[in-house]
Design a protein around this motif. Sequence first.
Motif, mmCIF file in Angstrom:
data_model
loop_
_atom_site.group_PDB
_atom_site.id
_atom_site.type_symbol
_atom_site.label_atom_id
_atom_site.label_comp_id
_atom_site.label_asym_id
_atom_site.label_seq_id
_atom_site.Cartn_x
_atom_site.Cartn_y
_atom_site.Cartn_z
ATOM 1 N N VAL A 90 13.870 1.755 4.292
ATOM 2 C CA VAL A 90 13.059 0.404 4.168
ATOM 3 C C VAL A 90 11.546 0.772 4.386
ATOM 4 O O VAL A 90 10.649 0.035 3.993
ATOM 5 C CB VAL A 90 13.729 -0.471 5.472
ATOM 6 N N ARG A 91 11.511 1.687 5.542
ATOM 7 C CA ARG A 91 9.889 1.990 5.851
ATOM 8 C C ARG A 91 9.233 2.661 4.723
ATOM 9 O O ARG A 91 8.132 2.491 4.408
ATOM 10 C CB ARG A 91 10.040 3.054 7.018
ATOM 11 N N SER A 92 10.237 3.118 3.642
ATOM 12 C CA SER A 92 9.319 3.791 2.589
ATOM 13 C C SER A 92 8.928 2.773 1.468
ATOM 14 O O SER A 92 7.747 2.796 0.732
ATOM 15 C CB SER A 92 10.548 4.747 1.583
ATOM 16 N N TYR A 93 9.395 1.404 1.672
ATOM 17 C CA TYR A 93 9.017 0.310 0.853
ATOM 18 C C TYR A 93 7.881 -0.359 1.582
ATOM 19 O O TYR A 93 6.957 -1.142 0.905
ATOM 20 C CB TYR A 93 10.176 -0.769 0.438
ATOM 21 N N ARG A 94 8.092 -0.556 2.839
ATOM 22 C CA ARG A 94 7.042 -1.286 3.950
ATOM 23 C C ARG A 94 5.829 -0.607 3.835
ATOM 24 O O ARG A 94 5.703 0.413 4.264
ATOM 25 C CB ARG A 94 7.690 -1.426 5.172
ATOM 26 N N GLY A 95 4.846 -1.407 3.327
ATOM 27 C CA GLY A 95 3.580 -0.742 3.376
ATOM 28 C C GLY A 95 3.074 -0.342 2.287
ATOM 29 O O GLY A 95 2.002 -0.262 1.687
ATOM 30 N N ASN A 96 4.023 0.333 1.805
ATOM 31 C CA ASN A 96 3.710 1.042 0.334
ATOM 32 C C ASN A 96 3.958 0.209 -1.014
ATOM 33 O O ASN A 96 3.106 0.052 -1.654
ATOM 34 C CB ASN A 96 4.976 2.204 0.133
ATOM 35 N N GLU A 97 5.239 -0.477 -1.064
ATOM 36 C CA GLU A 97 5.696 -1.373 -2.269
ATOM 37 C C GLU A 97 5.258 -2.771 -1.721
ATOM 38 O O GLU A 97 4.768 -3.807 -2.631
ATOM 39 C CB GLU A 97 7.088 -1.164 -2.693
ATOM 40 N N ILE A 98 5.509 -3.195 -0.334
ATOM 41 C CA ILE A 98 5.444 -4.464 -0.001
ATOM 42 C C ILE A 98 4.684 -4.330 1.377
ATOM 43 O O ILE A 98 4.766 -3.824 2.168
ATOM 44 C CB ILE A 98 6.788 -5.129 0.400
ATOM 45 N N ALA A 99 3.488 -4.997 1.305
ATOM 46 C CA ALA A 99 2.509 -5.167 2.567
ATOM 47 C C ALA A 99 2.625 -6.614 3.010
ATOM 48 O O ALA A 99 2.672 -7.562 2.102
ATOM 49 C CB ALA A 99 1.139 -4.616 2.255
ATOM 50 N N MET A 100 1.982 -6.663 4.386
ATOM 51 C CA MET A 100 1.759 -8.077 5.021
ATOM 52 C C MET A 100 0.513 -8.175 5.496
ATOM 53 O O MET A 100 0.008 -7.344 6.336
ATOM 54 C CB MET A 100 3.141 -8.244 5.492
ATOM 55 N N ILE A 101 -0.296 -9.392 5.301
ATOM 56 C CA ILE A 101 -1.484 -9.677 6.102
ATOM 57 C C ILE A 101 -0.808 -10.652 7.115
ATOM 58 O O ILE A 101 -0.274 -11.890 6.718
ATOM 59 C CB ILE A 101 -2.469 -10.390 5.267
ATOM 60 N N PHE A 102 -1.080 -10.632 8.520
ATOM 61 C CA PHE A 102 -0.536 -11.324 9.347
ATOM 62 C C PHE A 102 -1.443 -12.445 9.781
ATOM 63 O O PHE A 102 -2.789 -12.495 9.483
ATOM 64 C CB PHE A 102 -0.380 -10.683 10.704
ATOM 65 N N GLN A 103 -1.115 -13.663 10.431
ATOM 66 C CA GLN A 103 -2.025 -14.956 10.743
ATOM 67 C C GLN A 103 -3.017 -14.385 11.713
ATOM 68 O O GLN A 103 -4.463 -14.843 11.463
ATOM 69 C CB GLN A 103 -1.201 -15.944 11.486
ATOM 70 N N ALA A 172 -7.785 -5.058 3.807
ATOM 71 C CA ALA A 172 -8.100 -3.463 3.317
ATOM 72 C C ALA A 172 -6.736 -2.935 3.574
ATOM 73 O O ALA A 172 -6.364 -1.941 2.778
ATOM 74 C CB ALA A 172 -9.382 -3.206 4.094
ATOM 75 N N MET A 173 -6.252 -3.006 4.938
ATOM 76 C CA MET A 173 -5.189 -2.003 5.519
ATOM 77 C C MET A 173 -3.888 -2.718 4.522
ATOM 78 O O MET A 173 -3.315 -1.541 4.058
ATOM 79 C CB MET A 173 -4.738 -2.471 6.906
ATOM 80 N N ALA A 174 -3.736 -3.772 4.030
ATOM 81 C CA ALA A 174 -2.524 -4.140 3.214
ATOM 82 C C ALA A 174 -2.468 -3.660 1.877
ATOM 83 O O ALA A 174 -1.684 -3.308 1.490
ATOM 84 C CB ALA A 174 -2.473 -5.873 3.333
ATOM 85 N N ILE A 175 -3.742 -3.684 1.489
ATOM 86 C CA ILE A 175 -3.625 -3.190 -0.083
ATOM 87 C C ILE A 175 -4.108 -1.675 -0.163
ATOM 88 O O ILE A 175 -4.154 -1.311 -1.390
ATOM 89 C CB ILE A 175 -4.943 -4.000 -0.813
ATOM 90 N N SER A 176 -4.137 -0.984 1.042
ATOM 91 C CA SER A 176 -4.440 0.648 1.011
ATOM 92 C C SER A 176 -3.700 1.229 0.133
ATOM 93 O O SER A 176 -3.991 2.431 -0.428
ATOM 94 C CB SER A 176 -4.518 0.897 2.454
ATOM 95 N N CYS A 177 -2.279 0.931 -0.031
ATOM 96 C CA CYS A 177 -1.447 1.705 -0.722
ATOM 97 C C CYS A 177 -0.988 0.851 -1.935
ATOM 98 O O CYS A 177 0.068 1.374 -2.768
ATOM 99 C CB CYS A 177 -0.144 1.862 0.147
ATOM 100 N N GLU A 178 -1.951 0.054 -2.468
ATOM 101 C CA GLU A 178 -1.603 -0.551 -3.710
ATOM 102 C C GLU A 178 -0.632 -1.083 -3.802
ATOM 103 O O GLU A 178 0.461 -0.992 -4.789
ATOM 104 C CB GLU A 178 -2.103 0.125 -4.770
ATOM 105 N N PRO A 179 0.140 -2.101 -2.959
ATOM 106 C CA PRO A 179 1.459 -2.818 -3.013
ATOM 107 C C PRO A 179 1.635 -3.648 -4.290
ATOM 108 O O PRO A 179 0.526 -4.110 -4.825
ATOM 109 C CB PRO A 179 1.541 -3.439 -1.663
#
Length: 576
Positions: A90-103, A172-179
């Motif tokens: 799951v960690r390999s997907y999280r941040g890499n393929e799927i990213a999140m911007i928090f409130q 910027a952090m969320a898109i850093s790995c081009e999710p």
Amino acid sequence: MQSTRAEIKDLEVVFRSATNITTAVNKISFTIGKGEIVGVVGESGSGKSVTALSLMQLVQEPGRIENGQINYYAADAAPVNLLRLSPDAVRSYRGNEIAMIFQEPMTSLNPLLTCGYQVTEAIRLHKNISPEKAAEKARELFARVKLPDPARIMDSYPHELSGGQKQRVMIAMAISCEPKLLIADEPTTALDVTVQKAILHLLKELQVQMDMSVLFITHDLGVVAEIASRVMVMYKGNIVEHGPVADVFHHPSHPYTKGLLACRPPLNRRLSRLPVVKDFMGSDVTHDNINGLLNKLTLTPEAIVARKAELEQRSPILEVHHLQTWFPAKKSITGKVLEWKKAVDDVSFSMKTGETLGLVGESGCGKTTLGRSILRLIEPTGGSVVYKGQDLRSLSAAAMRNMRKDIQLIFQDPYSSLNPRMTIGGALMEPMQVHGLYGNEKQQRQKAMELLEKVNLSAEHFNRYPHEFSGGQRQRVVIARALAVDPAFIICDESVAALDVSIQAQVLNLLINLRAEFGFSCIFISHDLSVVRFISDNMLVMRQGKMVEMGDADSIYRQPQHPYTQELINAIPKGI
């Protein structure tokens, strides 16, 4: 036909306690297409954020995903059910393929680390590159999200940035790995309307450039209309309505959607009170019914003119003359001030008894400082504040403390302004005891219970603590506490900014009813012009410490004279 990026099937999330089980997400199903922006709308507690956290596998105990599938479609690969993967996978997907911007970026960013370090660290976590290359990419990302002076931001700590700048760092952090899938959870809720517009434009621009799919979560229907192509409306863990934005917003079928759309302060008419969701629930509400209710609540031109004429006949309650509140911005080695931050700079205005003055402007414009300077919670640098014919700046500290019984302040965040160790009843009785009001403790207790009823709570809430209430209920408690000393003047500082649109409507209606009953005057501070226009008689617009425009609220909204006011009004989401 648009291909699919993610498919959610029969997702069920429950929260277990020792006594009961709460279903936060109730077997919902939906898809997100490749390169599509899907909006999710609903109030706090509807299940929006829990749904987003489920996609990221970030639901914390006592929450648990009970059933369902979350199928993710990577490029040219078979779908993967994320719920079947190991934590490492799951960690390999999280941040890499799927990213999140928090409130809330302030709680999502580490206050002890520079913004540059945090984004660099996120890049290196997923990419096998050197620290130098990661830092270079972070600078490029800061430029890409249109942060001013990326080199300076790299070395800045979160507290040194504005709310909009912090949110850009998070993007910027969320898109850093081009999710390929970006989840944005209320990314513009706490932002000024002009900053919100810029962030929405940025997200849309990045989504097109990167061909990203976006799940955009918000309680603001106007924001969804600005950015999404499809929308889901959630209510008590269920998707009650789903379809293209234009169809759902212009032809809603579910009573809850109709209620959400109707309780936002309208831009084309002035109402005596705002509709609330319960006006539409449990009955067969048609388009004609809604129009009929809005027409019934619309103030006639004669009623508006009569209100203005009545106010004109009243005596002034507050006169502010050339008020200044400056803070040292730069000092020499000997302590001499070299540069001043002019938070309030030569502001003058007056108010009539019973008037509500809306004070608008972006964060940092001086609104809150002006309100606190009037109360001398911040000592002004110059000018005068004349309240009921008396210059407050000439009073001793003891006399000013007594005067504060007459002028009360309702803060933006009710939770931080209530003592978590004190019951609600104790919080209401405390100001009565400080000012020696209403006789003995039994009479004060009775008065506190009456106030709870006034703000649509009940006597049984008397012995409860702040954490046992929702945000809207806590705001009612803070309003009741302000009324406990029977003030003639109240300053509301962003008192509905963080509330859901339907709860906001309830609190605004409450303030209008209480104003009619108690007859207090009010300064209503907000960055939301539609809210200010609804509740205010007159409006004062501030920018960079200065007053740029003042006058009748309707006139300023319809015919703004200053370019800055025009910019604020143009930034209001008008997609619906």
